[in-house]
Design a protein around this motif. Structure first.
Motif: not given
Length: 142
Positions: A58, A71, A73, A78, A102, A104-106, A109
């Motif tokens: 991470s 990142d 992956d 983000c 990205n 799902s992670k962002c 946010l």
């Protein structure tokens, strides 16, 4: 005379094309995988480095050959910057390959994107400083 002019224009166009294909020195310095080892949150103007004890994946940063930071992956950041100031050289980020979202992670946010991120790189160490003064130290991974 016309032939000479056409020849010069053609040579000039070929020369410009060659320059675009050359990877800027700034990108050559940072290209590859980096692991975050410490960060410095802004705290009363003090440099109080805190070691990073999180999942290494991470806290990994990868710079692609076109200078785009992604990142672990291979997904986009983000809140990506528009340019990088690498050891004093300004480089505008222009992806040559598609950049996977990205989402799902962002999702959800709130971003305060920095136009330019300052990077100092020496050998296998990289210092990333954003526009609000947060710095992160990285070491190059093989």
């Amino acid at each position: 005379m016309k032939k000479t002019t056409y020849l010069l224009v053609l040579l000039g166009m070929l020369n410009c094309q060659r320059e675009r294909e050359i990877t800027p020195r700034a990108v050559q310095l940072i290209e590859g995988r980096w692991e975050a080892i410490a960060w410095n949150p802004p705290a009363n103007g003090k440099k109080d480095w805190k070691e990073i004890n999180r999942d290494k994946r991470s806290w990994m940063l990868i710079f692609r050959s076109d200078g785009v930071p992604v990142d672990a992956d291979g997904l986009g950041m983000c809140c990506p910057p528009n340019s990088l100031l690498v050891n004093g050289s300004l480089f505008f980020i222009k992806p040559k390959l598609p950049l996977p979202s990205n989402g799902s992670k962002c999702a959800g946010l709130w971003c305060r994107s920095c136009e330019t991120i300052e990077i100092q790189v020496t050998d296998d160490n990289l210092l990333w400083t954003d526009c609000i003064g947060v710095s992160t130290r990285y070491r190059r991974l093989p």
